[in-house]
Design a protein around this motif. Structure first.
Motif, PDB file in Angstrom:
ATOM      1  N   TYR A   1      10.765 -10.803  30.365  1.00  0.00           N
ATOM      2  CA  TYR A   1       9.601 -11.469  30.936  1.00  0.00           C
ATOM      3  C   TYR A   1       8.268 -10.965  30.365  1.00  0.00           C
ATOM      4  CZ  TYR A   1      12.862 -13.263  34.370  1.00  0.00           C
ATOM      5  OH  TYR A   1      13.915 -13.894  34.975  1.00  0.00           O
ATOM      6  N   ILE A   2       8.308 -10.147  29.319  1.00  0.00           N
ATOM      7  CA  ILE A   2       7.064  -9.617  28.746  1.00  0.00           C
ATOM      8  C   ILE A   2       6.221 -10.739  28.166  1.00  0.00           C
ATOM      9  CG2 ILE A   2       6.122  -8.160  26.908  1.00  0.00           C
ATOM     10  CD1 ILE A   2       8.378  -6.199  27.470  1.00  0.00           C
ATOM     11  N   ASP A   3       6.829 -11.654  27.415  1.00  0.00           N
ATOM     12  CA  ASP A   3       6.066 -12.760  26.823  1.00  0.00           C
ATOM     13  C   ASP A   3       5.485 -13.682  27.883  1.00  0.00           C
ATOM     14  OD1 ASP A   3       6.345 -12.032  24.157  1.00  0.00           O
ATOM     15  OD2 ASP A   3       8.284 -13.044  23.969  1.00  0.00           O
ATOM     16  N   ASP A   4       6.238 -13.938  28.947  1.00  0.00           N
ATOM     17  CA  ASP A   4       5.761 -14.836  30.005  1.00  0.00           C
ATOM     18  C   ASP A   4       4.555 -14.257  30.735  1.00  0.00           C
ATOM     19  OD1 ASP A   4       7.897 -16.415  29.305  1.00  0.00           O
ATOM     20  OD2 ASP A   4       9.177 -15.698  30.944  1.00  0.00           O
ATOM     21  N   ASN A   5       4.499 -12.949  30.862  1.00  0.00           N
ATOM     22  CA  ASN A   5       3.439 -12.280  31.623  1.00  0.00           C
ATOM     23  C   ASN A   5       2.478 -11.517  30.730  1.00  0.00           C
ATOM     24  OD1 ASN A   5       4.661 -12.971  34.121  1.00  0.00           O
ATOM     25  ND2 ASN A   5       6.142 -11.347  33.795  1.00  0.00           N
ATOM     26  N   TYR A   6       2.375 -11.872  29.461  1.00  0.00           N
ATOM     27  CA  TYR A   6       1.680 -11.019  28.511  1.00  0.00           C
ATOM     28  C   TYR A   6       0.233 -10.725  28.920  1.00  0.00           C
ATOM     29  CZ  TYR A   6      -0.084  -8.922  24.342  1.00  0.00           C
ATOM     30  OH  TYR A   6      -0.672  -8.042  23.485  1.00  0.00           O
ATOM     31  N   ASP A   7      -0.550 -11.742  29.244  1.00  0.00           N
ATOM     32  CA  ASP A   7      -1.971 -11.520  29.559  1.00  0.00           C
ATOM     33  C   ASP A   7      -2.134 -10.678  30.827  1.00  0.00           C
ATOM     34  OD1 ASP A   7      -2.841 -12.936  27.333  1.00  0.00           O
ATOM     35  OD2 ASP A   7      -2.738 -14.854  28.421  1.00  0.00           O
ATOM     36  N   ALA A   8      -1.367 -11.006  31.861  1.00  0.00           N
ATOM     37  CA  ALA A   8      -1.438 -10.236  33.106  1.00  0.00           C
ATOM     38  C   ALA A   8      -0.942  -8.809  32.884  1.00  0.00           C
ATOM     39  CB  ALA A   8      -0.631 -10.914  34.200  1.00  0.00           C
ATOM     40  N   LEU A   9       0.078  -8.653  32.051  1.00  0.00           N
ATOM     41  CA  LEU A   9       0.620  -7.330  31.759  1.00  0.00           C
ATOM     42  C   LEU A   9      -0.385  -6.483  30.987  1.00  0.00           C
ATOM     43  CD1 LEU A   9       3.097  -5.481  31.970  1.00  0.00           C
ATOM     44  CD2 LEU A   9       3.926  -6.485  29.857  1.00  0.00           C
ATOM     45  N   LEU A  10      -1.088  -7.090  30.037  1.00  0.00           N
ATOM     46  CA  LEU A  10      -2.113  -6.365  29.288  1.00  0.00           C
ATOM     47  C   LEU A  10      -3.225  -5.897  30.214  1.00  0.00           C
ATOM     48  CD1 LEU A  10      -3.233  -5.386  26.590  1.00  0.00           C
ATOM     49  CD2 LEU A  10      -4.284  -7.646  26.315  1.00  0.00           C
ATOM     50  N   ASP A  11      -3.678  -6.762  31.121  1.00  0.00           N
ATOM     51  CA  ASP A  11      -4.716  -6.364  32.084  1.00  0.00           C
ATOM     52  C   ASP A  11      -4.217  -5.254  33.005  1.00  0.00           C
ATOM     53  OD1 ASP A  11      -6.446  -8.261  31.033  1.00  0.00           O
ATOM     54  OD2 ASP A  11      -5.883  -9.794  32.517  1.00  0.00           O
ATOM     55  N   ALA A  12      -2.981  -5.363  33.468  1.00  0.00           N
ATOM     56  CA  ALA A  12      -2.427  -4.371  34.391  1.00  0.00           C
ATOM     57  C   ALA A  12      -2.248  -3.013  33.709  1.00  0.00           C
ATOM     58  CB  ALA A  12      -1.096  -4.855  34.952  1.00  0.00           C
ATOM     59  N   THR A  13      -1.806  -3.005  32.450  1.00  0.00           N
ATOM     60  CA  THR A  13      -1.643  -1.725  31.754  1.00  0.00           C
ATOM     61  C   THR A  13      -2.991  -1.087  31.457  1.00  0.00           C
ATOM     62  OG1 THR A  13      -1.434  -2.887  29.636  1.00  0.00           O
ATOM     63  CG2 THR A  13       0.606  -2.260  30.760  1.00  0.00           C
ATOM     64  N   ALA A  14      -4.003  -1.904  31.156  1.00  0.00           N
ATOM     65  CA  ALA A  14      -5.343  -1.351  30.950  1.00  0.00           C
ATOM     66  C   ALA A  14      -5.879  -0.743  32.246  1.00  0.00           C
ATOM     67  CB  ALA A  14      -6.283  -2.432  30.431  1.00  0.00           C
ATOM     68  N   GLU A  15      -5.620  -1.392  33.375  1.00  0.00           N
ATOM     69  CA  GLU A  15      -6.030  -0.846  34.675  1.00  0.00           C
ATOM     70  C   GLU A  15      -5.267   0.442  34.990  1.00  0.00           C
ATOM     71  OE1 GLU A  15      -5.692  -3.746  37.774  1.00  0.00           O
ATOM     72  OE2 GLU A  15      -6.987  -5.168  36.728  1.00  0.00           O
ATOM     73  N   ALA A  16      -4.000   0.511  34.587  1.00  0.00           N
ATOM     74  CA  ALA A  16      -3.209   1.721  34.816  1.00  0.00           C
ATOM     75  C   ALA A  16      -3.788   2.896  34.037  1.00  0.00           C
ATOM     76  CB  ALA A  16      -1.753   1.489  34.422  1.00  0.00           C
ATOM     77  N   VAL A  17      -4.219   2.648  32.813  1.00  0.00           N
ATOM     78  CA  VAL A  17      -4.837   3.714  32.021  1.00  0.00           C
ATOM     79  C   VAL A  17      -6.150   4.148  32.666  1.00  0.00           C
ATOM     80  CG1 VAL A  17      -5.878   4.261  29.788  1.00  0.00           C
ATOM     81  CG2 VAL A  17      -3.720   3.028  29.875  1.00  0.00           C
ATOM     82  N   GLU A  18      -6.937   3.194  33.145  1.00  0.00           N
ATOM     83  CA  GLU A  18      -8.190   3.533  33.833  1.00  0.00           C
ATOM     84  C   GLU A  18      -7.918   4.312  35.120  1.00  0.00           C
ATOM     85  OE1 GLU A  18     -10.329  -0.067  34.511  1.00  0.00           O
ATOM     86  OE2 GLU A  18     -10.502  -0.512  32.365  1.00  0.00           O
ATOM     87  N   LEU A  19      -6.861   3.935  35.843  1.00  0.00           N
ATOM     88  CA  LEU A  19      -6.496   4.625  37.085  1.00  0.00           C
ATOM     89  C   LEU A  19      -6.171   6.084  36.812  1.00  0.00           C
ATOM     90  CD1 LEU A  19      -5.707   4.190  40.160  1.00  0.00           C
ATOM     91  CD2 LEU A  19      -3.383   3.931  39.322  1.00  0.00           C
ATOM     92  N   ARG A  20      -5.374   6.356  35.788  1.00  0.00           N
ATOM     93  CA  ARG A  20      -5.025   7.735  35.442  1.00  0.00           C
ATOM     94  C   ARG A  20      -6.217   8.478  34.847  1.00  0.00           C
ATOM     95  NH1 ARG A  20      -1.127   7.637  38.712  1.00  0.00           N
ATOM     96  NH2 ARG A  20       0.987   7.423  37.940  1.00  0.00           N
ATOM     97  N   ALA A  21      -7.086   7.784  34.117  1.00  0.00           N
ATOM     98  CA  ALA A  21      -8.260   8.439  33.519  1.00  0.00           C
ATOM     99  C   ALA A  21      -9.286   8.810  34.582  1.00  0.00           C
ATOM    100  CB  ALA A  21      -8.892   7.528  32.473  1.00  0.00           C
ATOM    101  N   ALA A  22      -9.290   8.087  35.694  1.00  0.00           N
ATOM    102  CA  ALA A  22     -10.255   8.343  36.763  1.00  0.00           C
ATOM    103  C   ALA A  22      -9.910   9.586  37.563  1.00  0.00           C
ATOM    104  CB  ALA A  22     -10.350   7.132  37.684  1.00  0.00           C
ATOM    105  N   GLY A  23      -8.861  10.267  37.168  1.00  0.00           N
ATOM    106  CA  GLY A  23      -8.514  11.498  37.877  1.00  0.00           C
ATOM    107  C   GLY A  23      -7.541  11.283  39.007  1.00  0.00           C
TER     108      GLY A  23
END
Length: 180
Positions: A95-117
């Motif tokens: 399902y990676i191709d079907d959800n690609y745009d949402a997955l890219l946004d979610a992974t970017a938010e995950a990196v921001e979440l971990r970077a925020a401490g």
């Protein structure tokens, strides 16, 4: 299909994952570490893993309050352990191709979440914070004596052949070599 979700020509989830990783690098500064057949993505200089890419799909960290909504917004996604304080959502490789745009946004938010401490919370309470009880001298010595008395005596070494001194004797008292 092999374990990476690709057929013999190499076509499958791998190109989508490579594109996801490249676009994620353009959005955030990340460190990528390999761990077996998986990749761990972290914010640069941080220790908390934000995204795990593995042959079965992509897992990403989310805020516990939003985990269910994020998983329901993507087909093929689910919350890994809803009771765990460190909440992860997984998207299956198909399902990676079907959800690609949402997955890219979610992974970017995950990196921001971990970077925020907000690293992964410790799963076990540490016992080092509790003070240790002191045991009086007299009570401690009797406890040590009773523990020593409760230990079984060590077993004696089995008898060895008196002639060759190489083999342990059989129950019949003979040497197992047959030459002694």
């Amino acid at each position: 299909m092999d374990e990476y979700g690709t057929d013999s020509a190499g076509v499958g989830a791998a190109p989508s994952v490579a594109r996801l990783l490249l676009e994620l690098r353009s959005r955030a500064t990340i460190d990528v570490k390999t761990l077996g057949k998986a990749l761990q993505v972290r914010p640069q200089g941080k220790t908390g893993v934000a995204v795990r890419i593995h042959p079965g799909g992509v897992d990403f960290a989310v805020d516990r309050d939003r985990a269910n909504d994020v998983a329901l917004s993507m087909p093929g996604a689910f919350v890994i352990d809803p009771d765990d304080p460190d909440c992860w959502v997984s998207v299956q490789a198909d399902y990676i191709d079907d959800n690609y745009d949402a997955l890219l946004d979610a992974t970017a938010e995950a990196v921001e979440l971990r970077a925020a401490g907000k690293p992964a919370p410790v799963k076990r309470a540490r016992a080092a914070a509790a003070p240790k009880a002191t045991v009086p001298k007299a009570a401690g010595t009797t406890a040590a004596k009773t523990r020593a008395a409760a230990k079984p005596a060590p077993r004696p070494d089995p008898p060895r052949c008196p002639k060759c001194r190489q083999y342990e004797l059989l129950a019949s008292g003979e040497c197992p070599s047959g030459y002694c």
